[in-house]
Enzyme design. Structure first.
Site, PDB file in Angstrom:
ATOM      1  N   LYS A  66       0.835  -1.207   0.000  1.00 14.46           N
ATOM      2  CA  LYS A  66       0.000   0.000   0.000  1.00 14.46           C
ATOM      3  C   LYS A  66       0.876   1.267   0.000  1.00 14.46           C
ATOM      4  CE  LYS A  66      -2.238  -1.383   3.751  1.00 14.46           C
ATOM      5  NZ  LYS A  66      -1.646  -2.725   3.976  1.00 14.46           N
ATOM      6  N   THR A  67       1.858   1.284   0.882  1.00 17.37           N
ATOM      7  CA  THR A  67       2.753   2.450   0.951  1.00 17.37           C
ATOM      8  C   THR A  67       3.585   2.556  -0.328  1.00 17.37           C
ATOM      9  OG1 THR A  67       2.873   2.112   3.330  1.00 17.37           O
ATOM     10  CG2 THR A  67       4.535   3.557   2.369  1.00 17.37           C
TER      11      THR A  67
ATOM     12  N   ASP B 241      -1.265   6.673   6.386  1.00 23.11           N
ATOM     13  CA  ASP B 241      -1.231   5.248   6.698  1.00 23.11           C
ATOM     14  C   ASP B 241      -2.152   4.999   7.902  1.00 23.11           C
ATOM     15  OD1 ASP B 241      -0.441   2.670   6.409  1.00 23.11           O
ATOM     16  OD2 ASP B 241       1.561   2.936   7.264  1.00 23.11           O
TER      17      ASP B 241
ATOM     18  N   THR C  43      -5.666  -1.373   7.120  1.00 24.53           N
ATOM     19  CA  THR C  43      -5.775  -2.832   7.236  1.00 24.53           C
ATOM     20  C   THR C  43      -7.196  -3.197   7.665  1.00 24.53           C
ATOM     21  OG1 THR C  43      -4.887  -2.490   9.455  1.00 24.53           O
ATOM     22  CG2 THR C  43      -3.357  -3.318   7.808  1.00 24.53           C
TER      23      THR C  43
ATOM     24  N   ARG D 190       6.803  -8.080   1.652  1.00 26.12           N
ATOM     25  CA  ARG D 190       7.709  -7.622   2.723  1.00 26.12           C
ATOM     26  C   ARG D 190       8.305  -8.813   3.471  1.00 26.12           C
ATOM     27  NH1 ARG D 190       5.004  -4.179   7.020  1.00 26.12           N
ATOM     28  NH2 ARG D 190       4.748  -2.662   5.377  1.00 26.12           N
TER      29      ARG D 190
END
Ligand code: ADE
Length: 340
Positions: free
Chosen positions: A67-68, A112, A161, A220
């Site tokens: 997302k980031t 975020d 989330t 990640r």
């Protein structure tokens, strides 16, 4: 604020920086999430043609899926600045107003964990997103006056989330909303091979797939595992990541062939043994495991639900047959003495 992928992520700051450096900088480098990437390409090209800022965008999905990264890529592709903040950091209306009033036309404002914005702060966002204005209130009660302050046209990109926790007025103000899903093994293997090249380690197809298989569908995690396996390959093997090297290294890390770690297994065992297979409510699980319920819901559970180790019912979480099999337990073992 909960740490992004706590407790699966125990990276040092240096490692975290190296992982960030692996992030793709453009949509053409981005692997996976094909339909989302296609939507973004079209939206960006159209906005550039019209010389207009992009619509507000909301990305929803478990931690570590990009997302980031996508927010940074969008700013890069639009040729704009990106100003970043997070829900918990915006404690007071003034924190948000300070950022909004310094926006330049086209700037990307990335928030975020947007579901964690306090309600009072969120209310400033509505006119900011819709009319590019903020209303300052002077005095109180009958003397209250408002002054409308015009903002430059910016693009808000929110990441969450827990999209379900967003109020509907906020959710409705996003022009594009997309759910990021876990990556398949093929895409993860591609990401791992790309990262391996950047960090200068040789990896074969079998090695890349073995790490991909154990990466919980999450880039990640894949990049973090790659670094553990690189260390292992350089110390215990001849510096090349093969399937065997990856298996040995990740077994040593306590990561099994489904990508489950100690915490996942402890969660499954707790449901099976302490709660006789479930259903068990999230708060009870959280108390027994001594983990925040938000961490369970946002970080640990999504992959266990996706891969069918647990199911969620109206009465709580239940372990599935797959969980019993994976832990080599049979249904009778749910009558064993609780673990703790
Ligand atoms: N590194 C992390 N996520 C990635 C992605 N989706 N594509 C390419 N490299 C990545």
């Amino acid at each position: 604020m909960i740490k992004k992928d706590y407790p699966l992520n125990e990276n040092t700051l240096e490692e975290e920086k190296e992982i960030i450096s692996l992030r793709p900088k453009s949509l053409s480098e981005y692997i996976g999430q094909d339909r989302i990437v296609e939507t973004l390409k079209i939206a960006i090209e159209a906005a550039l043609k019209r010389k207009e800022p992009l619509e507000h965008i909301l990305f929803n999905g478990p931690p570590g899926l990009g997302k980031t990264t996508l927010a940074h890529i969008i700013a890069n592709e639009m040729g704009t600045r990106i100003i970043t903040s997070s829900g918990p950091a915006l404690e007071k209306g003034g924190d948000l107003l300070g950022l909004l009033t310094h926006m330049e036309r086209g700037d990307i404002f990335f928030i975020d964990e947007i579901h964690r914005i306090p309600k009072v702060v969120e209310e400033f966002l509505y006119p900011a997103m819709e009319d590019f204005a903020v209303d300052f209130i002077f005095d109180k009660g009958v003397h209250a006056r408002t002054h409308r302050y015009r903002l430059e046209q910016f693009t808000l990109i929110g990441a969450t989330t827990r999209a379900g926790l967003l109020s509907s007025p906020l959710r409705e103000r996003f022009g594009i909303t997309r759910d990021l899903d876990f990556y398949n093994e093929k895409d993860l293997a591609k990401i791992i091979k790309r990262s391996a090249k950047i960090i200068n380690i040789t990896i074969d197809e079998g090695g890349a797939y073995e790490i991909a298989k154990r990466a919980r569908g999450t880039p990640r995690v894949a990049n973090r595992l790659l670094k553990r396996v690189r260390d292992y390959a350089q110390v215990k093997a001849d510096g090349v990541i093969t399937k065997e090297v990856a298996i040995d290294a990740l077994t040593l890390e306590g990561i099994d062939d489904f990508g489950l770690g100690d915490i996942d297994r402890r969660l499954l065992e707790t449901i099976i043994i302490n709660y006789k297979g479930g259903p068990v409510g999230i708060e009870a699980l959280s108390a027994t495991l001594q983990l925040e319920s938000d961490v369970l819901i946002e970080v640990i559970e999504p992959y266990l639900l996706k891969t069918g180790f647990i199911i969620r019912t109206s009465q709580g979480r239940k372990a599935t047959e797959k969980a019993y099999k994976h832990l080599h337990m049979n249904i009778k073992q749910k009558d064993k003495t609780p673990l703790f």
